[in-house]
Motif scaffolding. Structure first.
Motif, mmCIF file in Angstrom:
data_model
loop_
_atom_site.group_PDB
_atom_site.id
_atom_site.type_symbol
_atom_site.label_atom_id
_atom_site.label_comp_id
_atom_site.label_asym_id
_atom_site.label_seq_id
_atom_site.Cartn_x
_atom_site.Cartn_y
_atom_site.Cartn_z
ATOM 1 N N GLU A 50 33.350 -10.091 -13.286
ATOM 2 C CA GLU A 50 34.448 -10.710 -14.130
ATOM 3 C C GLU A 50 35.312 -9.621 -14.881
ATOM 4 O O GLU A 50 36.456 -10.154 -15.244
ATOM 5 N N ALA A 51 34.550 -8.874 -15.495
ATOM 6 C CA ALA A 51 35.345 -7.694 -16.427
ATOM 7 C C ALA A 51 36.415 -7.016 -15.584
ATOM 8 O O ALA A 51 37.339 -6.760 -16.198
ATOM 9 N N ILE A 52 35.926 -6.491 -14.436
ATOM 10 C CA ILE A 52 37.032 -5.889 -13.663
ATOM 11 C C ILE A 52 38.226 -6.593 -13.380
ATOM 12 O O ILE A 52 39.270 -6.289 -13.315
ATOM 13 N N HIS A 53 37.999 -7.887 -12.898
ATOM 14 C CA HIS A 53 39.102 -8.907 -12.715
ATOM 15 C C HIS A 53 39.724 -9.011 -13.865
ATOM 16 O O HIS A 53 41.308 -8.995 -13.746
ATOM 17 N N PHE A 54 39.206 -9.047 -15.309
ATOM 18 C CA PHE A 54 40.051 -9.217 -16.520
ATOM 19 C C PHE A 54 40.842 -8.130 -16.507
ATOM 20 O O PHE A 54 41.993 -8.019 -16.879
ATOM 21 N N PHE A 55 40.075 -6.996 -16.533
ATOM 22 C CA PHE A 55 40.778 -5.619 -16.516
ATOM 23 C C PHE A 55 42.194 -5.755 -15.639
ATOM 24 O O PHE A 55 43.235 -5.103 -16.245
ATOM 25 N N LEU A 56 41.884 -5.756 -14.277
ATOM 26 C CA LEU A 56 42.993 -5.416 -13.379
ATOM 27 C C LEU A 56 44.238 -6.562 -13.497
ATOM 28 O O LEU A 56 45.355 -6.100 -13.361
ATOM 29 N N ALA A 57 43.944 -7.691 -14.161
ATOM 30 C CA ALA A 57 44.847 -8.706 -14.638
ATOM 31 C C ALA A 57 45.696 -8.212 -15.600
ATOM 32 O O ALA A 57 47.014 -8.550 -15.879
ATOM 33 N N LYS A 58 45.082 -7.442 -16.599
ATOM 34 C CA LYS A 58 45.864 -6.920 -17.761
ATOM 35 C C LYS A 58 46.430 -5.483 -17.556
ATOM 36 O O LYS A 58 47.421 -5.092 -18.326
ATOM 37 N N MET A 62 47.746 0.386 -13.254
ATOM 38 C CA MET A 62 46.439 0.770 -12.755
ATOM 39 C C MET A 62 46.674 1.500 -11.334
ATOM 40 O O MET A 62 47.304 0.802 -10.570
ATOM 41 N N THR A 63 46.291 2.826 -11.029
ATOM 42 C CA THR A 63 46.483 3.524 -9.731
ATOM 43 C C THR A 63 45.134 3.852 -9.004
ATOM 44 O O THR A 63 45.192 4.233 -7.950
ATOM 45 N N HIS A 64 44.139 3.920 -9.894
ATOM 46 C CA HIS A 64 42.984 4.483 -9.348
ATOM 47 C C HIS A 64 41.946 3.790 -10.317
ATOM 48 O O HIS A 64 41.695 3.957 -11.479
ATOM 49 N N LEU A 65 40.961 3.211 -9.420
ATOM 50 C CA LEU A 65 39.857 2.914 -10.248
ATOM 51 C C LEU A 65 38.261 3.102 -9.445
ATOM 52 O O LEU A 65 38.169 2.527 -8.126
ATOM 53 N N GLY A 106 45.101 -0.171 -2.299
ATOM 54 C CA GLY A 106 43.663 -0.830 -2.605
ATOM 55 C C GLY A 106 43.522 -1.506 -3.840
ATOM 56 O O GLY A 106 42.932 -2.527 -4.091
ATOM 57 N N ILE A 107 44.082 -0.896 -4.892
ATOM 58 C CA ILE A 107 44.017 -1.715 -6.230
ATOM 59 C C ILE A 107 44.890 -2.968 -6.124
ATOM 60 O O ILE A 107 44.334 -3.840 -6.738
#
Length: 153
Positions: A50-58, A62-65, A106-107
C-alpha cells in the motif's frame, strides 16, 4: 540538522536493511521530495504494498525502485516479479527469488498494476497525515542501517 530541510533537491535515497523503517517514512518522503528519481528500500521488512502504491502514485519522476527482500513484494501472489529487471547472472537461487528491482518501463508497469490492484481505494490524506504524525523527520545522524551493507542493486 533536520533531514527535511535538505530534501527539496534530492534525487536518490537509499535505506537498505533498515528494519525500523515503516510506511509512515515512505509517506513522509514522497510528500517532501517531488524530485526523487531513485529509491532503494531493499530489505526494509516493514514496508507494505500500500505504501509503495501511494509512493508511485505521487512520485512521477521515479525511474528506479529497489524492493529486494521486501516481504510484501517477494511473498506476493500478484506476480510483481514480472515487472522487475532480471536478476544478475551470478546471483544464487535465493538471491534471485528475492530480487525486486524496477526501472524504466518496469516502474510504469508496476505503477499501473498496483493502481489496478487498489482500484476504488482512494488515498485518504487524513489517514496518511495521521500515519506520518506531527513529529519532525529524524535528524540525519539518527538515520542508520541495521548493518554495514553499502551496496545497491
Amino acid at each position: 540538522m533536520a533531514l527535511s530541510t535538505h530534501l527539496h533537491k534530492i534525487r536518490r535515497v537509499g535505506f537498505v536493511k533498515v528494519s525500523k523503517l515503516t510506511d509512515a517514512a515512505v509517506y513522509a518522503l514522497v510528500q517532501r521530495v517531488a524530485t526523487l528519481e531513485r529509491l532503494h528500500l531493499s530489505h526494509c521488512t516493514q514496508i507494505t504494498m500500500e505504501a509503495i502504491h501511494f509512493f508511485l502514485a505521487k512520485a512521477h519522476k521515479m525511474t528506479h525502485l529497489s524492493l529486494t527482500g521486501v516481504p510484501s513484494f517477494v511473498n506476493s501472489s500478484l506476480q510483481l516479479h514480472l515487472f522487475c529487471r532480471e536478476a544478475p547472472k551470478d546471483f544464487n537461487c535465493s538471491q534471485r527469488a528475492n530480487f525486486r528491482v524496477y526501472s524504466g518501463r518496469g516502474i510504469a508497469q508496476l505503477r499501473s498494476h498496483l493502481h489496478d490492484v487498489f482500484a476504488g481505494q482512494a488515498f485518504d490524506d487524513l489517514e496518511v497525515a495521521n500515519a506520518i504524525g506531527d513529529a519532525a523527520p529524524p535528524a540525519v545522524e539518527d538515520v542508520e542501517s541495521d548493518s554495514d551493507y553499502s551496496g545497491f542493486e
